[in-house]
Each structure stands twice: as C-alpha cells, then as structure tokens.
Write a protein that holds these residues in place. Structure first.
Motif, PDB file in Angstrom:
ATOM      1  N   GLU A  66      13.935 -11.337  27.530  1.00 38.04           N
ATOM      2  CA  GLU A  66      13.685 -12.516  26.972  1.00 38.04           C
ATOM      3  C   GLU A  66      12.311 -11.999  26.080  1.00 38.04           C
ATOM      4  N   ALA A  67      12.358 -12.387  24.826  1.00 35.71           N
ATOM      5  CA  ALA A  67      11.054 -12.098  24.020  1.00 35.71           C
ATOM      6  C   ALA A  67      11.086 -13.082  22.903  1.00 35.71           C
ATOM      7  N   ALA A  68       9.869 -13.379  22.379  1.00 38.80           N
ATOM      8  CA  ALA A  68       9.251 -14.235  21.497  1.00 38.80           C
ATOM      9  C   ALA A  68       8.615 -13.544  20.419  1.00 38.80           C
ATOM     10  N   GLY A  69       8.448 -14.084  19.218  1.00 40.98           N
ATOM     11  CA  GLY A  69       7.886 -13.616  18.223  1.00 40.98           C
ATOM     12  C   GLY A  69       8.292 -13.955  16.807  1.00 40.98           C
ATOM     13  N   VAL A  84      10.507 -17.649  17.186  1.00 41.26           N
ATOM     14  CA  VAL A  84      11.803 -17.847  17.513  1.00 41.26           C
ATOM     15  C   VAL A  84      11.624 -17.245  19.031  1.00 41.26           C
ATOM     16  N   LEU A  85      12.534 -17.710  19.927  1.00 41.04           N
ATOM     17  CA  LEU A  85      12.805 -17.067  21.146  1.00 41.04           C
ATOM     18  C   LEU A  85      13.931 -16.398  21.248  1.00 41.04           C
ATOM     19  N   PRO A 106      14.753 -21.221  17.768  1.00 41.66           N
ATOM     20  CA  PRO A 106      13.872 -21.763  16.902  1.00 41.66           C
ATOM     21  C   PRO A 106      12.331 -22.461  17.861  1.00 41.66           C
ATOM     22  N   VAL A 107      10.975 -22.080  17.675  1.00 39.76           N
ATOM     23  CA  VAL A 107      10.127 -22.594  18.379  1.00 39.76           C
ATOM     24  C   VAL A 107       9.713 -23.619  17.613  1.00 39.76           C
ATOM     25  N   PRO A 108       9.430 -24.881  18.284  1.00 40.68           N
ATOM     26  CA  PRO A 108       8.751 -26.016  17.799  1.00 40.68           C
ATOM     27  C   PRO A 108       7.189 -25.480  17.130  1.00 40.68           C
ATOM     28  N   ASP A 109       6.772 -26.313  16.067  1.00 41.23           N
ATOM     29  CA  ASP A 109       5.512 -25.872  15.653  1.00 41.23           C
ATOM     30  C   ASP A 109       4.596 -26.123  16.335  1.00 41.23           C
ATOM     31  N   GLU A 110       4.620 -27.516  17.273  1.00 43.83           N
ATOM     32  CA  GLU A 110       3.696 -27.927  18.290  1.00 43.83           C
ATOM     33  C   GLU A 110       3.481 -26.915  19.490  1.00 43.83           C
TER      34      GLU A 110
END
Length: 307
Positions: A66-69, A84-85, A106-110
């Motif tokens: 798992e990664a996010a960026g 994104v994740l 996609p990661v929510p802006d909040e």
C-alpha cells in the motif's frame, strides 16, 4: 528512485535500501510520487518466508502492499496531480510506484494522506469483516487485539453501530487508546484472569489466534459467532469450537471485496471515524519499523515516509 529491497528471507536486517530506475506507467496505469507507505503485519510474515503459499513472492522484490501520494504521470491526463491511495501486490516501500487505475482510490480533499493511508487496508478489511459477520445493536462483541491498525477501526465501527464493545490488548497505554475510541470495557489479555472480565459475548473478532484465540472462543455463547482475521501470536493453528458456534477462519480474507475503500475514506472525511497512526519512520529505517511491528510496540498503524 530509492526503495527497500528484500533479496533473502530472514529478520528485519535483510531489508536493504537500494537505488533503482524510476518505473514507467503502461496504459491504464499511473505513476505515483509516494508520500507515505503502509506497513502491514503481513509484510513481516512474508519477509520471513511465511505465508508465501498464499501470497507468492519472487526474490528479490520490493515489499509493501500500500502506498499513497500524488500522480505524476498517466496516459489519462485527468489523473495527473491527484492525491491517491494504491493497493499493490508489492513495491510500496519506494519513492515511486506504478499502479493500475482500478487499484487506485482518490483521497478526499478533507483527508490527510497519512490518515488515508492508515485506513486503506485496515478500513476496507474492517468493513468486510462486518459484512461477513453482521453485528446488531446491543450485541456484545470482543475485539482482540483492539489497539492495532485494524482493531482500532473495528472498535470505532462497532461502537457507532450500537454494539457493546470489549477491547482486549496488552498494556495501559493500549487500553487507554481503546477506551478513547469507544470501547465500553477494556481488558488486558496478559492478565491471568482476563477471561473472567470478558464474561459471555455474542461475537469475537480475533486477530491474535493461537492460545489467546482459543481462549476467546470459549467466551462465545452457544450459537454465537467467531471471526478470525489474523495470527499476531505467530501461531498458524486454527481454533476449535462447540455449542453451535459459527466460525469464520482467516481464509475469509481472500474473499473480501476491495470496492469499499472509498467508503471508509468518506467516513473519515466526514469525521465519523479517525485514523490512529502509531509511529512513522523514514524509508531507510524500514528494518527498525519491522522490528517495532513484530514486537507489537505500535499503537494503530505503522507508516514509512519515503520523502
């Protein structure tokens, strides 16, 4: 890019930092500049050569599922610049990863990327556990270990559902966290009389296994349910049950859906659940991170920060 390579199975010391060429995304894929990588207990098992029958690996490889960026390249320009994740078969312990778009959320802006990363796998699994073993308001549920990445999510979801939650963990700091997250009762399962404090329960969600898992199933009422999602004890032995208890084994994890990841992020963005991040390490300290995870020193999620 910089990455962590696993060239041989063994202890944490086999994790080595390497330099490698930046990956290039094919059609239908995105390149992610990684801001945070998640560490799972499964990563430590695979590093030792365990569970490779279920999660095949070919040495050498870059661990991390798992990664996010931020997306920096894609054949579809609408992805570029999005936070994104990504869920991966491996490769997450790196400054750059490539992922197919159907494995990217996609990661929510909040929501902060680190918080989102802490919920990607554990949040999805927690939702699936509750789909497979539904809980009714008023039922008594035991969660163990309740202070780990998945346990902290389960405790919150169960408390919000109206269940009576008993959280089992080891040590005062972990028990304090579990109570803060909404558990009605907290129990230290290192105490010899811990089961007497639990009493009788309708359901057990068990990520420990071994002797503690077998002890926990003894607290389940006739006709109750037991759901196993991990073997933090290190034992691969399954539990046995009587009295008409319904048992879901760890093999259920392979059947879980993955299209609910957006849902857990939306709950977090709305403030209905919070991520619990225990510790973070620079990418180069992946070995130290694995040692802490295996020693069960981390409350909540353990993360690597590649940049």
């Amino acid at each position: 890019m910089r990455a962590i390579e696993l060239a041989e199975y063994g202890g944490p010391e086999v994790l080595k930092t390497i330099a490698a060429e930046d990956p290039v995304p094919d059609a239908g894929h995105v390149l992610i500049d990684v801001a945070v990588s998640g560490i799972q207990s499964l990563d430590t098992y695979l590093r030792r050569g365990r569970w490779t029958d279920f999660f095949p690996t070919t040495l050498p490889y870059i661990p991390g599922m798992e990664a996010a960026g931020v997306v920096s390249a894609a054949d579809d320009p609408s992805w570029i610049g999005r936070r994104v994740l990504a869920s991966l078969p491996n490769g997450g312990y790196a400054t750059h990863v490539v992922a197919p778009v159907d494995k990217v959320v996609p990661v929510p802006d909040e929501l902060d990327l680190r918080d989102a990363m802490a919920l990607l796998h554990d949040g999805s699994t927690a939702l699936s556990l509750l789909e497979e073993t539904p809980v009714q308001a008023g039922e008594t549920v035991l969660v163990q270990p309740a202070a780990g990445g998945l346990g902290t999510v389960l405790v919150q979801l169960l408390a919000a559902s109206g269940a009576r939650v008993i959280g089992a963990a080891r040590g005062a700091s972990k028990l304090a966290l579990v109570r803060e997250l909404g558990a009605d009762v907290v129990v230290d399962y290192s105490a010899p009389d811990w089961l007497s404090q639990v009493g009788t329960v309708d359901i057990v969600f068990d990520g420990v296994g071994g002797s503690l898992g077998q002890a926990a199933i003894g607290a389940v009422r006739d006709g109750g349910r037991y759901s196993n999602y991990g073997n933090a004890s290190g034992s691969a032995d399954g539990v046995t049950a009587s009295g008409g208890i319904s048992v879901r084994g760890i093999d259920q994890l392979g059947t879980f859906r993955t299209d609910n990841r957006g849902r857990i992020l939306d709950l977090a963005a709305a403030g209905k659940i919070r991520a619990v991040i225990g510790r973070t390490w620079p990418l180069d300290q992946a070995a130290e991170a694995h040692r802490a995870v295996e020693a069960r020193e981390v409350l909540g999620k353990a993360l690597l920060i590649p940049r």
